[in-house]
Scaffold this motif. Structure first.
Motif, PDB file in Angstrom:
ATOM      1  N   GLY A   1      -1.894  -0.273 -10.242  1.00 51.56           N
ATOM      2  CA  GLY A   1      -0.607  -0.455  -9.609  1.00 51.56           C
ATOM      3  C   GLY A   1      -0.321   0.583  -8.551  1.00 51.56           C
ATOM      4  N   SER A   2      -1.319   1.354  -8.136  1.00 52.76           N
ATOM      5  CA  SER A   2      -1.109   2.416  -7.176  1.00 52.76           C
ATOM      6  C   SER A   2      -0.692   1.838  -5.832  1.00 52.76           C
ATOM      7  N   THR A   3       0.001   2.659  -5.056  1.00 52.77           N
ATOM      8  CA  THR A   3       0.492   2.192  -3.765  1.00 52.77           C
ATOM      9  C   THR A   3      -0.644   1.877  -2.805  1.00 52.77           C
ATOM     10  N   SER A   4      -1.790   2.531  -2.937  1.00 50.17           N
ATOM     11  CA  SER A   4      -2.903   2.249  -2.028  1.00 50.17           C
ATOM     12  C   SER A   4      -3.377   0.805  -2.179  1.00 50.17           C
ATOM     13  N   ALA A   5      -3.413   0.287  -3.411  1.00 47.96           N
ATOM     14  CA  ALA A   5      -3.809  -1.109  -3.624  1.00 47.96           C
ATOM     15  C   ALA A   5      -2.760  -2.050  -3.050  1.00 47.96           C
ATOM     16  N   LEU A   6      -1.475  -1.708  -3.228  1.00 53.71           N
ATOM     17  CA  LEU A   6      -0.404  -2.546  -2.687  1.00 53.71           C
ATOM     18  C   LEU A   6      -0.403  -2.513  -1.164  1.00 53.71           C
ATOM     19  N   VAL A   7      -0.668  -1.344  -0.589  1.00 55.31           N
ATOM     20  CA  VAL A   7      -0.718  -1.212   0.863  1.00 55.31           C
ATOM     21  C   VAL A   7      -1.801  -2.137   1.436  1.00 55.31           C
ATOM     22  N   ALA A   8      -2.957  -2.180   0.799  1.00 51.54           N
ATOM     23  CA  ALA A   8      -4.054  -3.026   1.273  1.00 51.54           C
ATOM     24  C   ALA A   8      -3.654  -4.495   1.263  1.00 51.54           C
ATOM     25  N   GLN A   9      -2.995  -4.925   0.200  1.00 51.22           N
ATOM     26  CA  GLN A   9      -2.601  -6.326   0.101  1.00 51.22           C
ATOM     27  C   GLN A   9      -1.475  -6.658   1.084  1.00 51.22           C
ATOM     28  N   LEU A  10      -0.563  -5.720   1.277  1.00 51.80           N
ATOM     29  CA  LEU A  10       0.510  -5.950   2.241  1.00 51.80           C
ATOM     30  C   LEU A  10      -0.038  -6.037   3.660  1.00 51.80           C
ATOM     31  N   TYR A  11      -1.113  -5.331   3.930  1.00 53.90           N
ATOM     32  CA  TYR A  11      -1.780  -5.441   5.231  1.00 53.90           C
ATOM     33  C   TYR A  11      -2.288  -6.867   5.445  1.00 53.90           C
ATOM     34  N   VAL A  12      -2.866  -7.451   4.406  1.00 53.49           N
ATOM     35  CA  VAL A  12      -3.350  -8.826   4.493  1.00 53.49           C
ATOM     36  C   VAL A  12      -2.188  -9.777   4.750  1.00 53.49           C
ATOM     37  N   VAL A  13      -1.068  -9.552   4.067  1.00 53.53           N
ATOM     38  CA  VAL A  13       0.128 -10.373   4.288  1.00 53.53           C
ATOM     39  C   VAL A  13       0.554 -10.310   5.749  1.00 53.53           C
ATOM     40  N   GLU A  14       0.574  -9.102   6.306  1.00 52.40           N
ATOM     41  CA  GLU A  14       1.006  -8.931   7.694  1.00 52.40           C
ATOM     42  C   GLU A  14       0.040  -9.614   8.661  1.00 52.40           C
ATOM     43  N   VAL A  15      -1.266  -9.567   8.363  1.00 46.13           N
ATOM     44  CA  VAL A  15      -2.251 -10.240   9.208  1.00 46.13           C
ATOM     45  C   VAL A  15      -2.013 -11.748   9.210  1.00 46.13           C
ATOM     46  N   LEU A  16      -1.833 -12.332   8.023  1.00 43.44           N
ATOM     47  CA  LEU A  16      -1.585 -13.771   7.920  1.00 43.44           C
ATOM     48  C   LEU A  16      -0.272 -14.157   8.593  1.00 43.44           C
ATOM     49  N   PHE A  17       0.747 -13.337   8.395  1.00 41.87           N
ATOM     50  CA  PHE A  17       2.059 -13.600   8.983  1.00 41.87           C
ATOM     51  C   PHE A  17       1.975 -13.581  10.510  1.00 41.87           C
TER      52      PHE A  17
END
Length: 284
Positions: A241-257
């Protein structure tokens, strides 16, 4: 278990078959990675059958592969007096400024890894599926549900077809009513959770499409996904649940968006203007 799993493997090593020694050798060299790898990934890495991995675990007096990974994590706990992050170990002697720098380095490393892991072809494929879908359901379990919620919040400003559900029971209800023209954007680090595999069965039965954001290309769910977006650092099971894992996934969200906006800027802008106007009136 009296001895930790590493000591037990070393003790039993001479009794292992040749295939089992391949597993033991890999685990001893990649102890941390194995703690969060799928049984399919491990068998592929070692060049052995999945059934061989299961027999290996039972030979160590364990119920299965999940128990094996848990014992690996427990064996590593005494060595975790220092938190291990890409930015460097955080110790009690660190100043606030030093800690801030290490956390920043960890986040930057997660973003860099996500960028290099993403496939341009898979991003294009995922964007096709999301843009063509009648509706898109953003899902995730545990900490990943936070990312699913963020994805829905982001995409809903440009299109009304995105939704999310936090309750696991209602997730099943919604998935069971999907149409062949619908899609699911699912976030799962391992790609092998029980909830995800159950969801995959329902999604396939309904003929809907699955876009999976995960760390492992050979995970069980990846085999059934219509697009697989890889991202994420090599996390520990107790640190997923670390922020680094969440940051990586949020980056993918931003790319798709961003890709969805690039493909249809006029519609996206109309919806964003409507959302902005409604929010402005709400704040007045």
């Amino acid at each position: 278990m009296g001895k930790d799993i590493i000591a037990l493997m070393l003790q039993e090593y001479e009794r292992f078959t040749r295939s089992e020694r391949k597993i033991a050798d890999y685990v001893l060299e990649h102890q941390e990675e194995t703690q969060y790898i799928s049984i399919t990934d491990l068998s592929a890495q070692c060049g052995v059958a999945v059934s061989t991995v299961s027999l290996f675990c039972r030979k160590l007096k364990l119920a299965g592969f999940n128990d094996f990974k848990l014992e690996l994590a427990r064996a590593a706990l005494p060595a975790r007096a220092v938190l291990r992050e890409p930015g460097g170990g955080i110790t009690a002697e660190d100043s606030a400024a030093s800690l801030m720098g290490k956390v920043l380095a960890s986040a930057q490393d997660a973003l860099n890894n996500a960028y290099h892991m993403l496939s341009e072809r898979e991003v294009a494929r995922a964007a096709d599926l999301l843009c063509q879908a009648g509706q898109v359901v953003c899902l995730g379990q545990g900490n990943h549900s936070v990312v699913a919620l963020a994805a829905w919040a982001q995409f809903s400003t440009t299109s009304p077809k995105f939704k999310t559900i936090q309750d696991s029971h209602m997730q099943t209800v919604v998935l069971s009513t999907l149409s062949p023209g619908d899609a699911v954007l699912y976030f799962s680090y391992s790609g092998a959770t029980h909830e995800l595999l159950e969801a995959v069965e329902v999604i396939r039965a309904r003929g809907a499409k699955l876009v999976l954001v995960t760390r492992y290309p050979n995970s069980p769910a990846s085999a059934y996904a219509d697009a697989v977006l890889l991202c994420g650092p090599n996390e520990q099971p107790f640190q997923f649940g670390s922020t680094s894992a969440l940051v990586a996934q949020l980056y993918v969200v931003e790319v798709l968006f961003s890709e969805s906006i690039r493909r249809n800027p006029e519609e996206a802008e109309r919806n964003r203007q409507s959302v902005g106007k409604a929010l402005t009136q709400k704040c007045v």
